[in-house]
Scaffold this motif. Structure first.
Motif, mmCIF file in Angstrom:
data_model
loop_
_atom_site.group_PDB
_atom_site.id
_atom_site.type_symbol
_atom_site.label_atom_id
_atom_site.label_comp_id
_atom_site.label_asym_id
_atom_site.label_seq_id
_atom_site.Cartn_x
_atom_site.Cartn_y
_atom_site.Cartn_z
ATOM 1 N N ALA A 161 -6.515 24.747 10.428
ATOM 2 C CA ALA A 161 -6.745 25.307 11.756
ATOM 3 C C ALA A 161 -6.018 24.559 12.864
ATOM 4 C CB ALA A 161 -8.243 25.328 12.065
ATOM 5 N N VAL A 162 -5.418 23.410 12.549
ATOM 6 C CA VAL A 162 -4.742 22.601 13.567
ATOM 7 C C VAL A 162 -3.468 23.321 14.019
ATOM 8 C CG1 VAL A 162 -3.526 20.432 14.012
ATOM 9 C CG2 VAL A 162 -5.680 20.428 12.729
ATOM 10 N N PRO A 163 -3.325 23.586 15.318
ATOM 11 C CA PRO A 163 -2.094 24.214 15.804
ATOM 12 C C PRO A 163 -0.884 23.349 15.484
ATOM 13 C CG PRO A 163 -3.815 24.266 17.487
ATOM 14 C CD PRO A 163 -4.317 23.376 16.392
ATOM 15 N N GLY A 164 0.167 23.982 14.990
ATOM 16 C CA GLY A 164 1.373 23.249 14.631
ATOM 17 C C GLY A 164 1.482 22.930 13.162
ATOM 18 N N ILE A 197 -6.274 27.230 -1.380
ATOM 19 C CA ILE A 197 -5.491 28.451 -1.185
ATOM 20 C C ILE A 197 -6.261 29.440 -0.317
ATOM 21 C CG2 ILE A 197 -4.521 30.485 -2.338
ATOM 22 C CD1 ILE A 197 -3.939 28.617 -4.749
ATOM 23 N N ARG A 198 -7.517 29.643 -0.627
ATOM 24 C CA ARG A 198 -8.327 30.627 0.121
ATOM 25 C C ARG A 198 -8.450 30.258 1.587
ATOM 26 N NH1 ARG A 198 -11.474 30.319 -4.630
ATOM 27 N NH2 ARG A 198 -12.953 28.906 -3.610
ATOM 28 N N VAL A 199 -8.756 28.993 1.883
ATOM 29 C CA VAL A 199 -8.987 28.631 3.279
ATOM 30 C C VAL A 199 -7.688 28.618 4.072
ATOM 31 C CG1 VAL A 199 -11.094 27.355 2.708
ATOM 32 C CG2 VAL A 199 -8.924 26.119 2.905
ATOM 33 N N SER A 200 -6.599 28.250 3.415
ATOM 34 C CA SER A 200 -5.315 28.254 4.108
ATOM 35 C C SER A 200 -4.890 29.678 4.453
ATOM 36 C CB SER A 200 -4.253 27.573 3.242
ATOM 37 O OG SER A 200 -3.043 27.417 3.956
ATOM 38 N N GLY A 204 -4.343 31.949 8.132
ATOM 39 C CA GLY A 204 -3.023 32.499 8.414
ATOM 40 C C GLY A 204 -1.894 31.525 8.165
ATOM 41 N N LYS A 205 -2.137 30.514 7.343
ATOM 42 C CA LYS A 205 -1.122 29.506 7.070
ATOM 43 C C LYS A 205 -0.533 29.700 5.665
ATOM 44 C CE LYS A 205 -1.935 27.672 11.054
ATOM 45 N NZ LYS A 205 -2.408 26.311 11.301
ATOM 46 N N VAL A 206 0.702 29.274 5.508
ATOM 47 C CA VAL A 206 1.385 29.328 4.223
ATOM 48 C C VAL A 206 0.786 28.291 3.279
ATOM 49 C CG1 VAL A 206 3.599 28.754 3.125
ATOM 50 C CG2 VAL A 206 3.540 30.283 5.104
#
Length: 250
Positions: A161-164, A197-200, A204-206
């Motif tokens: 969840a960290v931006p960037g 994998i699920r939480v990433s 919305g992260k790769v």
């Protein structure tokens, strides 16, 4: 595409790269002609110093191969150095908490971060880009956090969840060690991997992984992983040599 320009795969795609563990710029140059999407210079586990890293970056630019660096440490000076050399992004080991992830991102960003600016490095066009454009390009560097401990698995949703933070990369070998195991294929490591994998993906992260075969790559592609490091220059060389070696008699 310039070697420093790189965009992570779209939602319906995937990218494949390799680790580079030998300090030969010719290896980078050769791999640039193979169709790989990227490569990762492994400065954590291979004997790269600043000079050999710089030569690798020069070869990557010449061959149009985007290069990431798996850094030795996540401190500001180490991240600054490889980004100034022209890395497309960084793969940062042992990111265990969201606070550590925020610190990493800050070290990699001019705007809103603490990355020091100079017009002289390759990333700034050796002074030709101008400050505004160099900052714009520099702040597009890709930051991937490596999840490789039981603590990091617990914190994975917060790290993602960290931006960037562009993505999470699951390091199953060290994850196994942190769980008191000596087998990265243990089903408990597999369950932790699928949790990350699920939480990433939910954030919305790769998701990235190291895989040892195309079959394993396809297994995890089906689960949503899209950024693969498959083998290394060392393993490719060994496999190629073994394939042509004269059979040995018992």
């Amino acid at each position: 595409m310039r070697a420093m320009d790189y965009a992570l795969p779209a939602a319906d795609g995937y990218h494949v790269g390799v680790f580079i563990k030998t300090t030969s710029p010719q290896t980078v140059e050769l791999l640039g002609g193979t169709g790989l999407d990227f490569a990762v210079i492994d400065a954590e586990h291979a004997p790269f110093d600043r000079t050999s890293l710089d030569l690798a970056m020069l070869a990557g630019r010449a061959a149009q191969l985007p290069l990431f660096v798996r850094v030795l440490e996540r401190n500001a000076s180490g991240l600054l150095s490889v980004l100034d050399m022209g890395a497309a992004g960084v793969l940062v080991p042992h990111v265990d908490t969201a606070e550590q992830a925020r610190e990493v991102v800050a070290h990699c960003r001019y705007v809103g971060g603490d990355r020091g600016y100079s017009s002289s490095p390759r990333a700034a066009g050796y002074g030709a880009l101008g400050m505004k454009e160099a900052i714009r390009r520099g702040d597009r560097n890709v930051v991937v956090a490596q999840i490789e401990s039981a603590q990091a698995v617990e914190e994975a949703a917060n790290i993602a969840a960290v931006p960037g933070v562009a993505g999470l990369f699951i390091g199953r070998a060290d994850l196994a060690l942190s769980m008191g195991l000596d087998n990265a294929q243990d089903e408990r490591v597999g369950a932790a991997t699928e949790r990350v994998i699920r939480v990433s993906l939910a954030a919305g992260k790769v998701v990235g992984m190291f895989v040892g075969s195309t079959a394993e790559r396809e297994k995890y592609r089906a689960l949503g992983v899209s950024w693969f490091v498959q083998g290394s220059d060392q393993s490719l060389l060994r496999q190629g040599a073994q394939a042509i070696a004269r059979p040995r008699q018992a």
